[in-house]
Design a protein around this motif. Sequence first.
Motif, PDB file in Angstrom:
ATOM      1  N   GLU A   1       0.834  -1.191   0.000  1.00  0.00           N
ATOM      2  CA  GLU A   1       0.000   0.000   0.000  1.00  0.00           C
ATOM      3  C   GLU A   1       0.871   1.244   0.000  1.00  0.00           C
ATOM      4  N   TYR A   2       1.822   1.312   0.882  1.00  0.00           N
ATOM      5  CA  TYR A   2       2.707   2.480   1.014  1.00  0.00           C
ATOM      6  C   TYR A   2       3.557   2.668  -0.238  1.00  0.00           C
ATOM      7  N   LEU A   3       3.964   1.558  -0.864  1.00  0.00           N
ATOM      8  CA  LEU A   3       4.812   1.613  -2.051  1.00  0.00           C
ATOM      9  C   LEU A   3       4.003   1.745  -3.340  1.00  0.00           C
ATOM     10  N   ASN A   4       2.665   1.774  -3.200  1.00  0.00           N
ATOM     11  CA  ASN A   4       1.778   1.917  -4.360  1.00  0.00           C
ATOM     12  C   ASN A   4       1.943   0.762  -5.344  1.00  0.00           C
ATOM     13  N   VAL A   5       2.074  -0.444  -4.803  1.00  0.00           N
ATOM     14  CA  VAL A   5       2.189  -1.658  -5.610  1.00  0.00           C
ATOM     15  C   VAL A   5       0.869  -2.423  -5.492  1.00  0.00           C
ATOM     16  N   PRO A   6       0.250  -2.839  -6.604  1.00  0.00           N
ATOM     17  CA  PRO A   6      -1.011  -3.592  -6.526  1.00  0.00           C
ATOM     18  C   PRO A   6      -0.840  -4.887  -5.723  1.00  0.00           C
ATOM     19  N   TYR A   7      -1.842  -5.236  -4.920  1.00  0.00           N
ATOM     20  CA  TYR A   7      -1.742  -6.423  -4.068  1.00  0.00           C
ATOM     21  C   TYR A   7      -3.128  -6.912  -3.686  1.00  0.00           C
ATOM     22  N   VAL A   8      -3.180  -8.129  -3.183  1.00  0.00           N
ATOM     23  CA  VAL A   8      -4.375  -8.668  -2.541  1.00  0.00           C
ATOM     24  C   VAL A   8      -3.899  -9.517  -1.370  1.00  0.00           C
ATOM     25  N   ILE A   9      -4.633  -9.486  -0.267  1.00  0.00           N
ATOM     26  CA  ILE A   9      -4.291 -10.262   0.925  1.00  0.00           C
ATOM     27  C   ILE A   9      -5.280 -11.417   1.050  1.00  0.00           C
ATOM     28  N   LEU A  10      -4.778 -12.634   1.063  1.00  0.00           N
ATOM     29  CA  LEU A  10      -5.615 -13.825   1.207  1.00  0.00           C
ATOM     30  C   LEU A  10      -5.550 -14.296   2.656  1.00  0.00           C
ATOM     31  N   GLU A  11      -6.659 -14.215   3.348  1.00  0.00           N
ATOM     32  CA  GLU A  11      -6.748 -14.584   4.762  1.00  0.00           C
ATOM     33  C   GLU A  11      -7.554 -15.858   4.903  1.00  0.00           C
ATOM     34  N   ALA A  12      -6.941 -16.890   5.490  1.00  0.00           N
ATOM     35  CA  ALA A  12      -7.606 -18.190   5.593  1.00  0.00           C
ATOM     36  C   ALA A  12      -8.804 -18.175   6.532  1.00  0.00           C
ATOM     37  N   SER A  13      -8.747 -17.379   7.582  1.00  0.00           N
ATOM     38  CA  SER A  13      -9.824 -17.366   8.570  1.00  0.00           C
ATOM     39  C   SER A  13     -10.867 -16.308   8.222  1.00  0.00           C
ATOM     40  N   ALA A  14     -11.817 -16.128   9.128  1.00  0.00           N
ATOM     41  CA  ALA A  14     -12.900 -15.169   8.891  1.00  0.00           C
ATOM     42  C   ALA A  14     -12.600 -13.800   9.468  1.00  0.00           C
ATOM     43  N   THR A  15     -11.432 -13.640  10.060  1.00  0.00           N
ATOM     44  CA  THR A  15     -11.063 -12.358  10.649  1.00  0.00           C
ATOM     45  C   THR A  15      -9.571 -12.130  10.473  1.00  0.00           C
ATOM     46  N   PHE A  16      -9.136 -10.910  10.684  1.00  0.00           N
ATOM     47  CA  PHE A  16      -7.717 -10.599  10.528  1.00  0.00           C
ATOM     48  C   PHE A  16      -7.005 -10.697  11.879  1.00  0.00           C
ATOM     49  N   GLY A  17      -5.685 -10.736  11.834  1.00  0.00           N
ATOM     50  CA  GLY A  17      -4.913 -10.623  13.068  1.00  0.00           C
ATOM     51  C   GLY A  17      -4.144 -11.846  13.495  1.00  0.00           C
ATOM     52  N   GLY A  18      -4.537 -13.047  13.024  1.00  0.00           N
ATOM     53  CA  GLY A  18      -3.802 -14.242  13.426  1.00  0.00           C
ATOM     54  C   GLY A  18      -3.814 -14.434  14.932  1.00  0.00           C
ATOM     55  N   ARG A  19      -2.614 -14.533  15.513  1.00  0.00           N
ATOM     56  CA  ARG A  19      -2.484 -14.748  16.955  1.00  0.00           C
ATOM     57  C   ARG A  19      -2.534 -13.447  17.758  1.00  0.00           C
ATOM     58  N   VAL A  20      -2.894 -12.371  17.091  1.00  0.00           N
ATOM     59  CA  VAL A  20      -3.087 -11.084  17.773  1.00  0.00           C
ATOM     60  C   VAL A  20      -4.594 -10.829  17.827  1.00  0.00           C
ATOM     61  N   GLN A  21      -5.209 -11.177  18.940  1.00  0.00           N
ATOM     62  CA  GLN A  21      -6.658 -11.055  19.105  1.00  0.00           C
ATOM     63  C   GLN A  21      -6.969 -10.471  20.485  1.00  0.00           C
ATOM     64  N   ARG A  22      -8.170  -9.933  20.613  1.00  0.00           N
ATOM     65  CA  ARG A  22      -8.567  -9.321  21.891  1.00  0.00           C
ATOM     66  C   ARG A  22      -9.980  -9.734  22.276  1.00  0.00           C
ATOM     67  N   ASN A  23     -10.246  -9.621  23.576  1.00  0.00           N
ATOM     68  CA  ASN A  23     -11.580  -9.829  24.122  1.00  0.00           C
ATOM     69  C   ASN A  23     -12.026  -8.492  24.701  1.00  0.00           C
ATOM     70  N   GLU A  24     -13.030  -7.881  24.077  1.00  0.00           N
ATOM     71  CA  GLU A  24     -13.477  -6.563  24.523  1.00  0.00           C
ATOM     72  C   GLU A  24     -14.584  -6.638  25.559  1.00  0.00           C
ATOM     73  N   ASP A  25     -15.115  -7.822  25.786  1.00  0.00           N
ATOM     74  CA  ASP A  25     -16.233  -7.971  26.714  1.00  0.00           C
ATOM     75  C   ASP A  25     -15.788  -8.225  28.153  1.00  0.00           C
ATOM     76  N   PHE A  26     -14.663  -8.911  28.320  1.00  0.00           N
ATOM     77  CA  PHE A  26     -14.260  -9.374  29.648  1.00  0.00           C
ATOM     78  C   PHE A  26     -14.123  -8.213  30.634  1.00  0.00           C
ATOM     79  N   LEU A  27     -13.454  -7.132  30.215  1.00  0.00           N
ATOM     80  CA  LEU A  27     -13.299  -5.944  31.058  1.00  0.00           C
ATOM     81  C   LEU A  27     -13.828  -4.711  30.340  1.00  0.00           C
ATOM     82  N   GLY A  28     -14.742  -4.942  29.407  1.00  0.00           N
ATOM     83  CA  GLY A  28     -15.254  -3.842  28.602  1.00  0.00           C
ATOM     84  C   GLY A  28     -15.991  -2.785  29.398  1.00  0.00           C
TER      85      GLY A  28
END
Length: 374
Positions: A1-28
């Motif tokens: 994106e920053y380099l202005n090069v065409p791209y597409v991101i293929l994500e296997a799951s239904a959401t982004f982030g991989g092992r970087v996830q959060r729970n907003e309800d627990f202490l929301g």
Amino acid sequence: EYLNVPYVILEASATFGGRVQRNEDFLGDIGVSLDVGAEWLHTTRDASVLKELVLGEDDRKDAEAFVRDEIIEYLPTGMYYYHERKRSLRQNKLLKSTGLLETEYKFKTKSWSQYLEKYFYSRVKNDIVYNAVVSKIDYSSPNGGTKVILQDGTEYSASKVICTVPISVLKDGDITFKPELPKAKQNALQKNKMKPGLKVAIEFDERFYPEGGVFSDIGFWKSIFWLAYDYGSERGFFDALTNKGIDDRYVLSLYCYGALAEDLAKLTDEQIFEDVMRKLDRMFDGKATKHYVKHTVKNWTHVDFVRGLFSDLSCGKLMMKEFGASPLKDGDGVPRVFFAGEFVGGKYGPTVHGACLTGRRAALNAIGKEYDYK
């Protein structure tokens, strides 16, 4: 994106982030997000890397304010280990006195997930294809280019491909490469593995543990043994609200990785919780059950397309050599497939900022530019 090069991101799951996830309800209700994956900013330099990861000048200025408002220092007030014979916790002051414990950093009310969402995801969200499970990467074309084929038969053609799947996906053969991976890469994969890991957070209505402490249900020397023998294996409880300025809520979290997570990781979430509560009740004379409010469990070993917490730390240099610094080349010697992710993090190890930097390196290498990987 920053380099202005065409791209597409293929994500296997239904959401982004991989092992970087959060729970907003627990202490929301008090405006605090709970990291259920990556949590610490593992750097003892300072937190400026959060600004350095961002490319745009305006974003960097904004990130500077984000760091100032959101980043807190983290250093345990004490290290406590369970003494089997005396059936009680004992504080070990050796680690702190030797200076082996260093100040690290965490987020105050936000999370790694929100940082990535704010400065990265927001820029590329319209170019992500979700539930796109890759089954084959073909870089054998005599005319150059690469084909990426999904399980549903959809094909994408590209000049270059950056493969960011976890080591588990590569090792398990979920993706077929044509030509097949060189023997050196196959041998490297056989030596590495995605180790089991999980996190548990439990809220209590009263603090019955030393504030800001880290607690292990096994003895000090046994903890040291597993840390060394299994290269980073650990199982420890920590005060999740340390230095967050919250005085009337009490949350203990468990981080468990490697050999010390193997038995737990095989259980259901409810069985994991019950086992953890038994450990806490033994350590704190039944007070965990008495003051229990609620809990959440994230067993990364059972998450699709992840299957563990992170790769074997002892294989870092090998992975960097065979994958991070060695893209797959076509018959004409043109680099076509590049690798990025925590398993090629090199000296940064399995850290979020290290994984981000591998992505930057791969993107620049893909367009023929070098990257000074500091």
